[in-house]
Design an enzyme around this catalytic site. Structure first.
Site, PDB file in Angstrom:
ATOM      1  N   GLY A 201       0.969  -1.149  -0.061  1.00  0.00           N
ATOM      2  CA  GLY A 201      -0.094  -0.016  -0.200  1.00  0.00           C
ATOM      3  C   GLY A 201       1.030   1.138   0.136  1.00  0.00           C
ATOM      4  N   ASN A 202       0.134   2.321   0.438  1.00  0.00           N
ATOM      5  CA  ASN A 202       1.125   3.606   0.151  1.00  0.00           C
ATOM      6  C   ASN A 202       0.461   4.710   1.630  1.00  0.00           C
ATOM      7  OD1 ASN A 202      -1.111   5.626  -0.745  1.00  0.00           O
ATOM      8  ND2 ASN A 202      -1.037   4.181  -2.642  1.00  0.00           N
ATOM      9  N   ARG A 203       1.025   5.402   1.822  1.00  0.00           N
ATOM     10  CA  ARG A 203       0.866   6.500   2.838  1.00  0.00           C
ATOM     11  C   ARG A 203      -0.194   7.429   2.664  1.00  0.00           C
ATOM     12  NH1 ARG A 203       6.154   8.886   4.896  1.00  0.00           N
ATOM     13  NH2 ARG A 203       4.642   9.536   6.361  1.00  0.00           N
ATOM     14  N   SER A 204      -1.137   7.693   1.664  1.00  0.00           N
ATOM     15  CA  SER A 204      -2.083   8.383   1.449  1.00  0.00           C
ATOM     16  C   SER A 204      -3.112   8.392   2.517  1.00  0.00           C
ATOM     17  CB  SER A 204      -2.625   8.360   0.207  1.00  0.00           C
ATOM     18  OG  SER A 204      -3.762   9.144  -0.021  1.00  0.00           O
ATOM     19  N   ALA A 272      -4.088   7.993  -4.579  1.00  0.00           N
ATOM     20  CA  ALA A 272      -2.720   7.621  -4.815  1.00  0.00           C
ATOM     21  C   ALA A 272      -2.602   6.280  -5.231  1.00  0.00           C
ATOM     22  CB  ALA A 272      -1.852   7.834  -3.432  1.00  0.00           C
TER      23      ALA A 272
END
Ligand code: CTP
Length: 396
Positions: A201-204, A272
């Site tokens: 995943g990502n940090r958005s 994102a």
């Protein structure tokens, strides 16, 4: 905007906390003026923590700064929630025997009232006449709703829901320059599963995308918001007029976005999006015993949703992309942005810098908006709420 929230003494005062919170989340500077009775129902520390400002209730405090008129003079909007029958009667008569009465009498700001009382009180001819008097002076009423009241009774008299009050209040003062416009916004970050318990995943956090949805709805837009894996609480207080769809993976976002794009006049791709996903997803949990000391993941490209949207753009549709970049040098950042705007075929690209300690999860942001040719058309720095409005101004 400087907003005064007047809270009076009804049991619905506890729900006023969410009215304050909704206005703060929408980027406003909120000042609570509570009556003594209100403070029996909800604590001053709660209201101070949520409003991020001191709570005033005493007429004879702050006399040197002429507080009894200063608060009202500075207000750009006043919301009274809940408003008891007694308060409505006092306002209709122009009485100013407490700080809230003085504040309202000393103000030219639009006044929104959310009544809360038992049905008999709401239907009493005295209250009916007082409400009519206030309406004739331009005061706006939200609710009351019909439903369960404090005792065993039910009927008209229940305070309107906090998000409805916030939406009505902002509509009363806000620019209504997106009325009837169909707007699609994506927010958050997609996640790609490796197995039933893990993902890439990502940090958005989703805060910027949701702020754009809030701003567009407050300005009258018909907003569809597709969210992927938002941080907790990011949606709280969102107007119920916004249609929210939840997705998780890039391909789920692709399907939902392409479907919703058909009727949208404006698309803002703030999400994102994971560019790659694991080629295979394990049916059961990946175990160390079978993997040994290393684990290789083979990833395959995900669709570029924004590219697909601009490829299938219909006449008059405006498409805005985002570019979160770690490039520290401003000129190099702008070059990257211009190339991305051209590659993606967007009308506008909102470029922001991200890093280990920058932007993610924060309430603030700094952005540069480029047009399709890569020209710098706006720069903004401030709360994500204020940046949302700025982006919509540029698009308009
Ligand atoms: N985007 C998308 N689909 C993808 C990747 C990105 O729709 N598979 C959208 C994002 O929502 C954003 C814009 O494209 O509006 C730019 O995203 P970004 O990750 O900065 O660009 P990428 O094309 O992934 O390029 P990079 O190689 O820099 O990551």
């Amino acid at each position: 905007m400087n907003v005064v929230v007047g809270i009076t003494g009804g049991i619905a005062a506890y729900k006023a906390v969410n009215v304050v919170r909704g206005l703060v989340l929408a980027g406003h500077d909120v000042h609570v003026v509570a009556t003594d009775a209100a403070l029996r129902f909800v604590g001053r520390p709660t209201l101070e923590a949520i409003s991020r400002n001191p709570v005033y209730s005493e007429l004879y405090e702050g006399v040197a700064e002429v507080r009894h008129v200063a608060i009202g003079q500075a207000a750009e909007l006043i919301v009274v929630a809940p408003a008891t029958a007694n308060t409505i009667a006092k306002l209709a008569s122009g009485l100013a025997d407490d700080l809230l009465g003085n504040t309202i009498l000393a103000s030219n700001a639009p006044l929104i009232i959310a009544p809360a009382m038992h049905t008999e009180m709401w239907q009493n001819p005295a209250t009916v006449a007082n409400v009519a008097t206030l309406r004739s002076r331009g005061v706006r009423f939200v609710g009351p709703a019909i439903g369960q009241l404090t005792g065993s009774d039910s009927g008209p008299g229940r305070m309107a829901e906090p998000d409805e009050i916030v939406a009505a209040a902002l509509t009363a003062v806000g620019r209504q320059d997106l009325v009837g416009r169909r707007i699609l916004i994506t927010a958050g970050g997609t996640r790609e599963p490796l197995d039933p318990v893990r993902f890439i995943g990502n940090r958005s956090s989703g805060k910027q995308g949701v702020a754009i949805a809030r701003a567009a709805a407050a300005r009258g837009g018909e907003v569809t918001l597709i969210v992927a894996n938002l941080d907790d609480g990011v949606l709280s207080g969102l107007s119920s007029t916004v249609s929210v769809q939840q997705v998780s993976t890039t391909r789920e976002l692709q399907e939902a976005a392409l479907l919703a794009a058909g009727t949208a006049e404006l698309i803002v791709m703030a999400a994102a999006v994971a560019d790659y996903r694991p080629e295979t997803v394990a049916a059961g949990k990946i175990k160390k015993e079978t993997q040994g000391d290393t684990l290789e993941l083979r990833l395959v490209r995900n669709p570029d949703i924004l590219h697909e949207l601009t490829d299938s753009r219909h006449d008059g549709q405006v498409i805005v992309g985002f570019a979160a970049e770690t490039e520290p040098d401003r000129d190099a950042l702008l070059v990257l942005g211009a190339a991305k705007a051209a590659r993606k075929g967007v009308d506008y690209l909102v470029v922001n810098r991200v890093g280990w300690n920058e932007t993610f999860g924060s309430d603030d942001n700094t952005v540069i908006v480029l047009d399709a040719t890569g020209r710098n058309v706006a720069e903004a720095n401030g709360t994500k709420a204020s940046i949302a409005d700025r982006i919509l101004d540029v698009v308009l």
